[in-house]
Design a protein around this motif. Sequence first.
Motif, PDB file in Angstrom:
ATOM      1  N   GLU A 395      61.045  31.553  42.284  1.00 42.45           N
ATOM      2  CA  GLU A 395      59.712  31.440  41.710  1.00 42.45           C
ATOM      3  C   GLU A 395      59.582  32.599  40.735  1.00 42.45           C
ATOM      4  OE1 GLU A 395      55.228  30.564  43.416  1.00 42.45           O
ATOM      5  OE2 GLU A 395      56.590  31.838  44.556  1.00 42.45           O
ATOM      6  N   GLY A 397      57.559  34.408  36.977  1.00 45.00           N
ATOM      7  CA  GLY A 397      56.395  34.391  36.114  1.00 45.00           C
ATOM      8  C   GLY A 397      56.018  35.740  35.569  1.00 45.00           C
ATOM      9  N   SER A 411      52.939  31.932  38.361  1.00 44.99           N
ATOM     10  CA  SER A 411      54.343  31.649  38.631  1.00 44.99           C
ATOM     11  C   SER A 411      54.612  30.159  38.471  1.00 44.99           C
ATOM     12  CB  SER A 411      54.717  32.081  40.054  1.00 44.99           C
ATOM     13  OG  SER A 411      54.156  31.179  41.005  1.00 44.99           O
ATOM     14  N   ILE A 412      55.900  29.823  38.343  1.00 43.97           N
ATOM     15  CA  ILE A 412      56.336  28.439  38.340  1.00 43.97           C
ATOM     16  C   ILE A 412      57.603  28.342  39.186  1.00 43.97           C
ATOM     17  CG2 ILE A 412      57.706  28.713  36.224  1.00 43.97           C
ATOM     18  CD1 ILE A 412      56.915  25.792  35.550  1.00 43.97           C
ATOM     19  N   VAL A 418      52.731  25.288  39.115  1.00 43.92           N
ATOM     20  CA  VAL A 418      52.198  26.577  38.687  1.00 43.92           C
ATOM     21  C   VAL A 418      51.270  27.104  39.777  1.00 43.92           C
ATOM     22  CG1 VAL A 418      50.746  27.774  37.005  1.00 43.92           C
ATOM     23  CG2 VAL A 418      52.403  26.062  36.234  1.00 43.92           C
ATOM     24  N   PHE A 443      53.581  31.216  29.668  1.00 38.98           N
ATOM     25  CA  PHE A 443      52.416  31.813  30.303  1.00 38.98           C
ATOM     26  C   PHE A 443      51.824  32.875  29.376  1.00 38.98           C
ATOM     27  CE2 PHE A 443      54.498  30.954  34.624  1.00 38.98           C
ATOM     28  CZ  PHE A 443      53.682  29.858  34.875  1.00 38.98           C
ATOM     29  N   TYR A 456      48.424  28.616  30.398  1.00 36.71           N
ATOM     30  CA  TYR A 456      49.786  28.104  30.412  1.00 36.71           C
ATOM     31  C   TYR A 456      49.923  27.053  29.315  1.00 36.71           C
ATOM     32  CZ  TYR A 456      48.829  23.494  32.436  1.00 36.71           C
ATOM     33  OH  TYR A 456      48.408  22.210  32.639  1.00 36.71           O
TER      34      TYR A 456
END
Length: 515
Positions: A395, A397, A411-412, A418, A443, A456
């Motif tokens: 994860e 971001g 985060s993704i 997301v 982001f 985003y």
Amino acid sequence: MRRHSDFHPVGFASFAFVLFLVGHFCSLAQQPGPTEARLLLGGNYADPSILKHENTYYLTHQSGKFRPGLLIWKSDDLQNWKPLTYALQNFEGNVWAPDLIEHEGMFYIYFVAIYKGVYENFVVTAEKMEGPWSEAKSIGVPGHIDPGHAVGRDGKRYMHFWEGLVVELSDDGLQAISEPKKVMDGWPIPDDWAIECICLEAPKLTFFNDWYYLTAAQGGTVGPSTSHMATSFRSKSAVGPWEQSPYNPIIHTWSREENWWSKGHGTLVEGPDGQWFMVFHGIKNSYRTLGRSTLMEPIDWDENGWFYVPEKWPAGWDNPATVDLPLSDDFENNELGMQWQFYDKADFDRISFEGGKLILEGVGKNPGDSYPLTVVPPDEAYEIETEVEVFGGAEAGILLFVSKDEYVGLSINKTGQVNRKLEKFKRYKATDEPATGVNRVRFKIVNDCQDVRFYYKSGKSDWTLMQPSLEVSGNGIIRPALFVNGIGTANFSYFKYKKLGKISSSYSKELDNKS
């Protein structure tokens, strides 16, 4: 082996008491008003220590738990600064209050750290300022903070600490050879001043015109905005007895209305034109989340050999200082720029570069455990942006990061989910966390004078504002950061930092979509 010297504890009691009374009543009669501080390094560059060596200026500061640490800056004129090197690569302590000095052709940085749960004092050395710097070595004075180096008239070396303490050092400056002894009490802060504590600390020694001048911090560091200060003392000996300046406090925030709060922790330095200055730290009015910036004010000398802050700046110092350290990074150089610091552990084995991208291997279960990569923001309003592609069970971001237990960001994961990531920031029940269906997104976080918005962008779509937005003035010192946690990797295509003007909290969608 310990030896005898002219090292006296408080001593000369009657003489010192007379000097105390003179200094006390003079200071009460001549207390100055507000003076104008100017910015050298914006952002959290606290506990500055400056050295003039062969007409070149070098500056370092507290690095806390960020690695590498003890960033050394260089300037030819006190006004234009560029980073030179880091003196600490992966030291595991929490680093405060350095003292950068030169002695007989060798450079030293003494500093205190919280190391394995206790205060300990260390030193690193180098033959050239650009390094290589040695590994940190304990000087053997646990339990005390804020080292300040001095050389006596007989060539013996000493180290001053908080609470008016001093020890004698070995000839090589690497080890204490006496127990701490008290040699001064500090300036008697008036009883009706709102302060955090007496906190006599941060002694910095300057030898000038046949006097030793000791500049100390008092009043506490980040308590009431008017508590911190820099005070001055002088002696014919490197260890006292100390006479108090009639101009105390030399540097001080007198009102919450001033531009800089909590001014203090000063070091004297002679400028390139013979004008003297004090370099110290302070907090931008209402912006504790930026930390303590490095500041400067001019110093003049009176006919009795005391220094004070004049009412006006000298001619030729009207232009703002410049700092040559871009925070944005396109990762085309295949190495980390000097703007980047890991939190807590500098694990360079987790990093690689390919095709103009930073590849970062995941570690830990959450952003706080991931040793994120951070930069120091100098501005009240800014936006940060990245494009991230995530693989495996990772994860990844972007964050506004304070510590492993305090952060907020986006985060993704590989499924395209997301998430809002946060600790010690307010969490609302209704929080936008879209499922994008792709593992690659852009982001953006906008910090608009401590009002924070999150965005985003997936594919060719416009930026989407993700509610809720936050107000973060009550949080700790904030750094932008990139992170990867979990088992897997993430590719970062770029990191963009952009200074913004003070903009409206209504920050329109039309403005957002220009990027």
